[in-house]
Design a protein around this motif. Structure first.
Motif, PDB file in Angstrom:
ATOM      1  N   GLY A 429       0.769  -1.230   0.000  1.00 58.08           N
ATOM      2  CA  GLY A 429       0.000   0.000   0.000  1.00 58.08           C
ATOM      3  C   GLY A 429       0.797   1.274   0.000  1.00 58.08           C
ATOM      4  O   GLY A 429       0.266   2.330  -0.367  1.00 58.08           O
ATOM      5  N   TRP A 474      -5.652   7.698   3.557  1.00 53.95           N
ATOM      6  CA  TRP A 474      -5.574   6.278   3.188  1.00 53.95           C
ATOM      7  C   TRP A 474      -6.943   5.813   2.704  1.00 53.95           C
ATOM      8  O   TRP A 474      -7.944   5.952   3.417  1.00 53.95           O
ATOM      9  CB  TRP A 474      -5.114   5.444   4.378  1.00 53.95           C
ATOM     10  N   SER A 477      -7.665   0.469  -2.316  1.00 52.35           N
ATOM     11  CA  SER A 477      -7.105   0.470  -3.664  1.00 52.35           C
ATOM     12  C   SER A 477      -8.181   0.141  -4.694  1.00 52.35           C
ATOM     13  O   SER A 477      -9.085  -0.670  -4.448  1.00 52.35           O
ATOM     14  CB  SER A 477      -5.962  -0.538  -3.754  1.00 52.35           C
ATOM     15  N   ILE A 483      -6.751  -3.757   0.150  1.00 51.24           N
ATOM     16  CA  ILE A 483      -5.471  -3.077   0.350  1.00 51.24           C
ATOM     17  C   ILE A 483      -5.716  -1.571   0.355  1.00 51.24           C
ATOM     18  O   ILE A 483      -6.318  -1.023  -0.576  1.00 51.24           O
ATOM     19  CB  ILE A 483      -4.462  -3.447  -0.756  1.00 51.24           C
ATOM     20  N   TRP A 484      -5.258  -0.909   1.403  1.00 50.58           N
ATOM     21  CA  TRP A 484      -5.425   0.533   1.526  1.00 50.58           C
ATOM     22  C   TRP A 484      -4.150   1.230   1.077  1.00 50.58           C
ATOM     23  O   TRP A 484      -3.038   0.769   1.368  1.00 50.58           O
ATOM     24  CB  TRP A 484      -5.763   0.914   2.958  1.00 50.58           C
ATOM     25  N   GLN A 485      -4.310   2.368   0.397  1.00 49.46           N
ATOM     26  CA  GLN A 485      -3.183   3.140  -0.108  1.00 49.46           C
ATOM     27  C   GLN A 485      -3.360   4.616   0.239  1.00 49.46           C
ATOM     28  O   GLN A 485      -4.483   5.125   0.238  1.00 49.46           O
ATOM     29  CB  GLN A 485      -3.069   2.989  -1.629  1.00 49.46           C
TER      30      GLN A 485
END
Length: 648
Positions: A429, A474, A477, A483-485
């Motif tokens: 991420g 955050w 995705s 999934i965090w980005q």
């Protein structure tokens, strides 16, 4: 913007023929080693921004065990406390990673997280504190969007002293400390050790039960230890200062009170070493400072089969020259630093080098004083593009009349916050291409002071506007929602006002009364995207109103002194959803402290009783994390010194 840069350059480099002398840009009083790292005048009236000073007397009267307690009780910020555990800072509507905390001028923040847990800094380490309200990037660089808090450590200013303190409280709380100091000729030395433990198993009303019933907080135990050493060598034309601090903590992480305990635990260990050498010149002071910081954080969660340890290191080297001239004063400095972090979820190359240079000056013209400042920061992270930030500022201080202590002040400038290691390198991420957060802030105020015989009064009112762009948020995705980005999409607008009133009246030789009052209104709103439910809504866990009042009454007769302090804090509602639909109600708490001190030959004995949350109010600062009920603590302190003691 170009005009501002040109104006700053001219003000910083010109040498006008001003005839009026001015206070030094930084204060160095040798040989008493009164060294402040703030690059602004210490007096509130003389500064172009709102400053708050927490004196040693405030530290003692607040009965604070940690920095979190001290800032909550004696300062104006809002402390986001997770019950009796983790604590972070929110100031003027900004977050914990947007305020810079310094210890003797050296940053305390963890380079991986970008902030520090305030509950891990013992109050015994703090002799005084000075809070700069608002951004200070032109002098201090990254993180100083919301505030700059500079903590000063104690000095060994007596030929010899030995002090021991013990306290006890509810829910298994036990605290003890031992401090000793020695001053011989040109040498001074200080050694301090503190240890505390608590079970944290306080009762609370558990709404998850049917019907709701009282439960005991589980997994909230805590043990901390701290060792501090300070050695100084003072000479007529120079001074050398070395400080070392080691701390360790083990604690349970109980999580939200409405969930079952997961037996999570955390171990924090940190060490810091700082060396500073000062040389007095014919017209100024040169200071060279080097520091190293190491930290480790181990996290264990048996249910998830996790047992991970992260380690960070920071090395800094600063050189600063302050020159006093007839036209004012000027400071110039250069700073280099290196930060590294290792964690199973970080890239192995989580490393960053930083280089910065700054200029600041103080130019008086009759009753007008100008405070221009300019700083250039360059960041060289691994696996990412280098970042460059130019931070200008311009402050103005104007005394309306020479016969009336009424001063107008204004300040404008820009600030920034560099992405943390977690923002850039967390796997999966992390985003190495993140840009720094940017802020522009303007503020203005008025301050009135009275210092006449037995009366001291300070009244200050100010208004501020802060706009923060490129805020790091955050989000899930687009390719994989699990999934965090982090992305630079946030924009925040903060509009507010502050009011402060401090007074001290010495009624006669025996009685004196003092009060400290502060109020902050900060309307912080998310203006990132107009087509989302969060648009123009208050930021989460950011109270609109923070009001604090402290009243102290002191009576001294012969060698006996009695000190009674009462404090009241009101925090308004905090929204817990981004759409502004759900919130925690506001709360008001009151504390009472009573200390009795008796001076004996070469000894002073102090006993105290402290009642916190007097009304036994049940509330939550953070959703799901109840705070302890009414608590009564007792403390006994014995100070032995090589000379007769007063009752201060």
């Amino acid at each position: 913007m170009r005009f501002i840069f040109v104006l700053l350059f001219c003000l910083l480099t010109c040498t006008p023929a001003f005839a009026q002398p001015q206070k030094a840009d930084s204060v160095y009083a040798l040989p008493a080693i009164k060294i402040t790292a703030l690059r602004l005048p210490q007096a509130t009236r003389d500064a172009p921004v709102h400053l708050t000073t927490i004196k040693r007397e405030d530290v003692l009267s607040s009965n604070s065990q940690t920095l979190a307690h001290l800032l909550d009780r004696a300062g104006s910020p809002f402390i986001r406390s997770y019950g009796n555990g983790l604590a972070s800072l929110s100031f003027r509507g900004t977050g914990a990673s947007q305020s810079l905390i310094l210890l003797d001028g050296v940053p305390l923040s963890d380079p991986q997280l970008g902030q520090i847990d305030l509950s891990l800094v013992p109050a015994q380490l703090i002799n005084s504190a000075q809070i700069q309200h608002g951004q200070g990037a032109a002098l201090y660089g990254s993180q100083s969007i919301g505030s700059v808090i500079n903590l000063a450590t104690p000095n060994a200013d007596q030929p010899f002293f030995l002090q021991t303190t013990a306290s006890t409280g509810p829910f298994g709380e036990r605290d003890g400390s031992l401090s000793t100091g020695l001053s011989r000729g040109a040498w001074q030395g200080l050694l301090s050790f503190a240890h505390s433990t608590e079970q944290g198993d306080f009762p609370f009303l558990n709404p998850s039960l049917f019907p709701p019933a009282n439960s005991r907080r589980e997994g909230a135990d805590r043990t901390t230890s701290s060792l501090f050493v300070k050695v100084a060598r003072l000479q007529p034309k120079s001074a050398t200062l070395i400080t070392g601090w080691y701390n360790t903590a083990e604690r349970g992480l109980p999580g939200a009170a409405t969930t079952s305990p997961k037996d999570e635990r955390q171990w924090d260990t940190g060490s810091r070493l700082m060396a500073r050498h000062l040389v007095t010149l014919s017209k100024g002071v040169f200071a060279l400072t080097g520091a190293t910081q190491r930290g480790s954080l181990r996290y264990s969660n048996p249910q998830l089969a996790l047992d991970q340890t992260g380690r960070t290191r920071a090395y800094t080297l600063d050189a600063e020259l302050t020159l006093d001239q007839a036209y004012g004063s000027m400071s110039a400095g250069i700073s280099g630093s290196q930060y590294t972090a290792r964690h199973p979820n970080l890239l192995r190359s989580a490393r960053e080098n930083r280089l910065a240079g700054f200029l600041s000056s103080v130019h008086p013209v009759s009753r007008l004083t100008l405070f221009p400042g300019l700083r250039l920061d360059t960041f060289f992270p691994s696996n990412g593009e280098h970042l460059v930030s130019l931070s200008p500022s311009l402050g103005v201080n104007f005394q309306l009349l020479q016969t009336i202590p009424l001063t107008l002040k204004a300040n404008a400038g820009s600030g920034f916050r560099a992405p943390t290691f977690n923002d850039r390198f967390w796997q999966p991420g992390g985003n190495p291409e993140l840009a720094p957060e940017r802020s522009r802030q303007i503020e203005g105020g008025i301050v009135y002071t009275i210092n006449h015989h037995a009366v001291e009064i300070l009244i200050e009112a100010s208004g501020f506007y802060n706009r923060i762009k490129n805020q790091i948020t955050w989000l899930p995705s687009a390719a994989n929602s699990s999934i965090w980005q982090p992305e630079n999409i946030g924009t925040t607008k903060i509009l507010g006002t502050e009011f402060a009133l401090g007074s001290h009246f010495k009624m006669n030789k025996r009685w004196s009364i003092s009060s400290h009052n502060s109020y902050t209104l900060a309307d912080a709103r998310d203006i990132s995207e107009a087509d989302t439910p969060a648009f123009n809504q208050p930021l989460r866990y950011t109270p609109r109103h923070v009001a604090k009042t402290r009243l102290g009454l002191s009576h001294q007769r012969n060698k006996l002194q009695v000190q009674l302090d009462a404090s009241l804090r009101h925090i308004s509602r905090r929204y817990i959803t981004t759409d502004g639909q759900q919130f925690l109600p506001g709360y008001t708490t009151a504390d009472f402290h009573l200390r009795v001190s008796r001076a004996l030959p070469k000894t002073r004995v102090t006993a105290g009783v402290f009642v916190e949350n007097v009304t036994d109010q049940a509330f939550e600062v953070i959703k799901g994390y109840p705070v302890p009920p009414r608590a009564i603590r007792f403390q006994l302190s014995i100070l032995f010194a090589g000379e007769n003691q007063d009752t201060r």
